[in-house]
Enzyme design. Sequence first.
Site, PDB file in Angstrom:
ATOM      1  N   HIS A  44       0.579   1.120   7.086  1.00 45.99           N
ATOM      2  CA  HIS A  44      -0.751   0.510   7.036  1.00 45.99           C
ATOM      3  C   HIS A  44      -0.622  -1.003   6.909  1.00 45.99           C
ATOM      4  O   HIS A  44       0.354  -1.519   6.377  1.00 45.99           O
ATOM      5  CB  HIS A  44      -1.606   1.082   5.898  1.00 45.99           C
ATOM      6  CG  HIS A  44      -0.998   0.966   4.527  1.00 45.99           C
ATOM      7  ND1 HIS A  44       0.026   1.768   4.080  1.00 45.99           N
ATOM      8  CD2 HIS A  44      -1.289   0.140   3.492  1.00 45.99           C
ATOM      9  CE1 HIS A  44       0.343   1.445   2.841  1.00 45.99           C
ATOM     10  NE2 HIS A  44      -0.442   0.455   2.456  1.00 45.99           N
ATOM     11  N   HIS A 103      -2.695  -4.364   5.514  1.00 49.05           N
ATOM     12  CA  HIS A 103      -3.794  -4.883   4.693  1.00 49.05           C
ATOM     13  C   HIS A 103      -4.415  -6.089   5.397  1.00 49.05           C
ATOM     14  O   HIS A 103      -3.697  -7.005   5.812  1.00 49.05           O
ATOM     15  CB  HIS A 103      -3.279  -5.383   3.331  1.00 49.05           C
ATOM     16  CG  HIS A 103      -2.694  -4.321   2.459  1.00 49.05           C
ATOM     17  ND1 HIS A 103      -3.424  -3.696   1.468  1.00 49.05           N
ATOM     18  CD2 HIS A 103      -1.450  -3.773   2.419  1.00 49.05           C
ATOM     19  CE1 HIS A 103      -2.640  -2.818   0.850  1.00 49.05           C
ATOM     20  NE2 HIS A 103      -1.443  -2.843   1.408  1.00 49.05           N
TER      21      HIS A 103
END
Length: 144
Positions: A98, A100
């Site tokens: 992932h 941010h």
Amino acid sequence: MACVFCRIVKRELPSYIVYEDDKNMVFLDIYPVSKGHLLVIPKEHYESIHDTPGKILARTWLLASILGKIYRVEMGAPGVNIVTNSGSAAGQEVFHFHIHVIPRWGRWTGFWGGRHRLSEEEARDVLDMWSSKKELIVKGLSEI
Ligand SMILES: [Zn+2]
């Protein structure tokens, strides 16, 4: 299935979804550093940036870049951090790749300073901010 993000993709866990298509999903970090802190993921499970195939990596980073640009250009954020953590020693907590996207609205308070529990009200505000931006995201993604 233990992976929290895979469960979010499958709607087995609730999340505040900002954007979604067949390959990627963008939702709110439940412990945002700043208002609008987003997580950008591929829907397929890969442990970290190093395990993710190049095409998926490129699209996920492009998406993160588009979101960051919208914060800067459309929403007036004076700064944005776009970052991924690889390995627990680097602060990775969920082992599904992932990115941010952290808009910065004012004075620098340190990288993870200001982290707090997302409230329903804050989540609704952020979803409102993004409600008219889907076309810009789709347009940006069409460049790849
Ligand atoms: Zn996963």
